[in-house]
Design a protein around this motif. Sequence first.
Motif: not given
Length: 276
Positions: A75-79, A83-85, A91-95, A107-115
């Motif tokens: 269960d993962i909503a876009p917000d 990155r969204s939180q 705080i921007a991804p580039t920060d 479940d530990h690497v799914s957000g890598l593309a956001d940074f």
Amino acid sequence: MTWKATYLRAGSCRHPECMVLRGGKWSSREFPSLVVHLEHPVHGHALFDTGYSQAFVEATRPFPERLYAWTTPVDIAPDQCARSQLAARGIAPTDIATVILSHLHGDHVSGLADFPSSKIVLRREAWDAAHRGGRFNAVRQGILRKLFPADLVARARWIEEMPRTIQQKEFASFGSGWDAFGDGSLVLIDLPGHAPGHVGAFFLDAARGRTFLLADACWTGESLQGWRPPHALTGIVMHHRQAALVTLRKLMVLRAADPGLLMVPSHCLKTLENLA
């Protein structure tokens, strides 16, 4: 100098409780995916793991990757993604200067593309293991290769190349750690068994004191209270079940010997609620 830690819940999955906790129920239990946002006056912003994101949903559409989503409904909503939180807190991804990966499960690497500009800290052992065999073997190990950025190696800081540091006496059974920033402010600790190259992190939090991030060395706080290891069937997807049990024993001994140490599993809802 100390860090400021903020604990984020980046989605969750569901499993029968008894699969991760001896004596647990066969009914499904929610397991949040933890992301730790770390702030330091010198090293800036860092993340420990990246949790789930919509990239997980896309990566598990084809077969055999779909098996991952079937066996661990997510269960993962876009917000809810990290990155969204972080954006909601200004705080921007580039920060995010650094992303530390405890291991390479989806479940530990799914957000890598956001940074896309962050340095990525990980074990070379984990990276090499994730590329052995075909796609089915990768999925069996909890690996979704589509989640790895194409330039990951160019951005990687291999943990094995970091200076070693002697642990405090309470951590002696875990051996020497790796000094992630060269100043002793954050030490990466080998926690073998769950996955190849699996590590936790020790640091001093300005608000909560001495903190040990356990990643998936245990899934819940109950795992440290009495001998309640995962079900034998769970060992099928572990890298080395016996090593994982040895690690769990060491963590239980540490819990008893050092009750003032904050120990944080990556999937414990109660722990996360207490830290929110």
